[in-house]
Design a protein around this motif. Structure first.
Motif, PDB file in Angstrom:
ATOM      1  N   GLU A   1       0.777  -1.084  -0.112  1.00 39.41           N
ATOM      2  CA  GLU A   1       0.066  -0.061  -0.042  1.00 39.41           C
ATOM      3  C   GLU A   1       0.838   1.409   0.026  1.00 39.41           C
ATOM      4  OE1 GLU A   1      -2.552  -0.533   3.508  1.00 39.41           O
ATOM      5  OE2 GLU A   1      -3.973  -1.733   2.484  1.00 39.41           O
ATOM      6  N   GLU A   2       2.005   1.244   0.730  1.00 40.89           N
ATOM      7  CA  GLU A   2       3.017   2.503   0.810  1.00 40.89           C
ATOM      8  C   GLU A   2       3.616   2.473  -0.528  1.00 40.89           C
ATOM      9  OE1 GLU A   2       7.111   3.566   2.926  1.00 40.89           O
ATOM     10  OE2 GLU A   2       5.696   2.162   3.687  1.00 40.89           O
ATOM     11  N   GLY A   3       3.901   1.389  -1.373  1.00 42.37           N
ATOM     12  CA  GLY A   3       4.165   1.784  -2.881  1.00 42.37           C
ATOM     13  C   GLY A   3       3.066   2.406  -3.629  1.00 42.37           C
ATOM     14  N   GLU A   4       1.929   1.920  -3.503  1.00 42.82           N
ATOM     15  CA  GLU A   4       0.888   2.603  -4.362  1.00 42.82           C
ATOM     16  C   GLU A   4       0.723   4.005  -4.073  1.00 42.82           C
ATOM     17  OE1 GLU A   4      -2.447   0.132  -3.927  1.00 42.82           O
ATOM     18  OE2 GLU A   4      -1.580  -1.613  -4.897  1.00 42.82           O
ATOM     19  N   GLU A   5       1.002   4.403  -2.699  1.00 48.32           N
ATOM     20  CA  GLU A   5       0.930   5.884  -2.029  1.00 48.32           C
ATOM     21  C   GLU A   5       1.988   6.662  -2.849  1.00 48.32           C
ATOM     22  OE1 GLU A   5       0.926   5.843   1.813  1.00 48.32           O
ATOM     23  OE2 GLU A   5      -1.188   4.994   2.215  1.00 48.32           O
ATOM     24  N   ILE A   6       3.249   6.019  -2.922  1.00 46.98           N
ATOM     25  CA  ILE A   6       4.476   6.579  -3.378  1.00 46.98           C
ATOM     26  C   ILE A   6       4.186   7.199  -5.044  1.00 46.98           C
ATOM     27  CG2 ILE A   6       6.738   6.385  -4.473  1.00 46.98           C
ATOM     28  CD1 ILE A   6       7.199   4.759  -1.857  1.00 46.98           C
ATOM     29  N   ILE A   7       3.414   6.059  -5.616  1.00 43.93           N
ATOM     30  CA  ILE A   7       3.065   6.428  -7.113  1.00 43.93           C
ATOM     31  C   ILE A   7       2.158   7.629  -7.215  1.00 43.93           C
ATOM     32  CG2 ILE A   7       1.841   5.272  -9.133  1.00 43.93           C
ATOM     33  CD1 ILE A   7       3.043   2.632  -8.465  1.00 43.93           C
ATOM     34  N   ASP A   8       0.944   7.397  -6.280  1.00 38.01           N
ATOM     35  CA  ASP A   8       0.035   8.663  -6.509  1.00 38.01           C
ATOM     36  C   ASP A   8       0.653   9.723  -5.818  1.00 38.01           C
ATOM     37  OD1 ASP A   8      -2.000   6.772  -7.048  1.00 38.01           O
ATOM     38  OD2 ASP A   8      -2.681   6.287  -4.950  1.00 38.01           O
ATOM     39  N   GLU A   9       1.454  10.149  -5.153  1.00 42.53           N
ATOM     40  CA  GLU A   9       2.135  11.085  -4.528  1.00 42.53           C
ATOM     41  C   GLU A   9       3.319  11.655  -5.330  1.00 42.53           C
ATOM     42  OE1 GLU A   9       2.586  10.599  -0.398  1.00 42.53           O
ATOM     43  OE2 GLU A   9       0.550   9.960  -0.052  1.00 42.53           O
ATOM     44  N   THR A  10       3.866  11.139  -6.348  1.00 45.78           N
ATOM     45  CA  THR A  10       5.061  11.633  -6.848  1.00 45.78           C
ATOM     46  C   THR A  10       4.613  11.747  -8.515  1.00 45.78           C
ATOM     47  OG1 THR A  10       5.598   9.354  -7.422  1.00 45.78           O
ATOM     48  CG2 THR A  10       6.749  10.448  -5.401  1.00 45.78           C
ATOM     49  N   GLU A  11       5.343  12.668  -9.151  1.00 40.72           N
ATOM     50  CA  GLU A  11       5.218  13.076 -10.481  1.00 40.72           C
ATOM     51  C   GLU A  11       5.642  11.816 -11.418  1.00 40.72           C
ATOM     52  OE1 GLU A  11       6.144  17.019 -12.039  1.00 40.72           O
ATOM     53  OE2 GLU A  11       6.207  17.595  -9.775  1.00 40.72           O
ATOM     54  N   ASP A  12       4.886  11.799 -12.680  1.00 42.76           N
ATOM     55  CA  ASP A  12       5.485  10.690 -13.748  1.00 42.76           C
ATOM     56  C   ASP A  12       6.789  10.971 -14.204  1.00 42.76           C
ATOM     57  OD1 ASP A  12       2.984   9.375 -13.409  1.00 42.76           O
ATOM     58  OD2 ASP A  12       2.075  10.454 -15.186  1.00 42.76           O
ATOM     59  N   ASN A  13       7.398  10.001 -14.678  1.00 41.78           N
ATOM     60  CA  ASN A  13       8.724  10.395 -15.225  1.00 41.78           C
ATOM     61  C   ASN A  13       9.862  11.127 -14.465  1.00 41.78           C
ATOM     62  OD1 ASN A  13       7.903   8.720 -17.651  1.00 41.78           O
ATOM     63  ND2 ASN A  13       6.587  10.844 -18.105  1.00 41.78           N
ATOM     64  N   THR A  14       9.573  10.960 -13.049  1.00 38.27           N
ATOM     65  CA  THR A  14      10.998  11.635 -12.393  1.00 38.27           C
ATOM     66  C   THR A  14      11.724  10.388 -11.473  1.00 38.27           C
ATOM     67  OG1 THR A  14       9.428  11.713 -10.282  1.00 38.27           O
ATOM     68  CG2 THR A  14       9.187  13.546 -11.958  1.00 38.27           C
TER      69      THR A  14
END
Length: 199
Positions: free
Chosen positions: A113-126
């Motif tokens: 779940e933390e991994g999915e939160e990281i995806i949601d909270e960071t910008e694409d292609n960074t």
């Protein structure tokens, strides 16, 4: 009554045979000795079985979200290994004549779940996202390394050498996956993320 000492034992007018006390058979003694340990082992095997199945679903999401081609390939490669880990656990259950059942693993569930939160909270292609994905990936690896390390030792203690060997193979792959993620972080992803400016 006459008495004397023979073979280190005091006797009173009767012949004393050595080892006259009834003993359990090796198999029954082993079963009694390891019954609680076996129960705990199966419980933990069910836990890591659930965790590996969860990772089979989670790793493709981490791969898709990765900016670095090398990180994406690392996740894809470990996905194939993870599918083999699931198969090995099923074989371990079979060797122990137990049904392959999973039990929700709160630790791995939280990491996923933390991994999915990281995806949601960071910008694409960074690179920042890649750093977060490596962070989440290594948390999962460290949990698995600790679990498999303990399971291998318990299997050996129970005399389950085939099971121990199976899980040892998985332990080696988990350690290698963790080292790969460390190498990727040191190869420039962390530095690149440090140079990225906030939007």
């Amino acid at each position: 009554m006459p008495w004397g000492v023979r073979d280190g034992m005091i006797f009173f007018g009767v012949k004393v045979k050595k080892n006259t006390m009834p003993t359990q058979s090796t198999s029954s003694s082993k079963t009694a000795q390891h019954s609680k340990l076996r129960e705990f082992f199966i419980d933990q095997l069910q836990d890591i079985y659930w965790a590996e199945q969860k990772l089979v679903k989670t790793l493709p999401k981490l791969s898709k979200a990765s900016h670095s081609p090398e990180l994406r390939q690392a996740f894809d490669s470990h996905l194939n290994e993870t599918k083999n880990h699931v198969t090995r656990i099923e074989k371990a259950f079979s060797l122990m004549q137990e049904k392959a059942e999973s039990k929700e693993c709160p630790a791995l569930k939280g990491i996923a779940e933390e991994g999915e939160e990281i995806i949601d909270e960071t910008e694409d292609n960074t690179a920042q996202r890649d750093v977060g994905l490596i962070f989440a990936g290594q948390k999962a690896e460290h949990y698995e390394i600790a679990t498999y390390g303990a399971l291998v030792q318990l299997a050996k203690d129970m005399g389950e050498t085939e099971v121990a060997s199976l899980l040892q193979d998985t332990l080696k792959e988990e350690k290698a996956a963790d080292q790969k993620l460390t190498q990727l972080a040191l190869s420039g992803i962390n530095k690149e993320a440090a140079q990225e400016m906030e939007a």
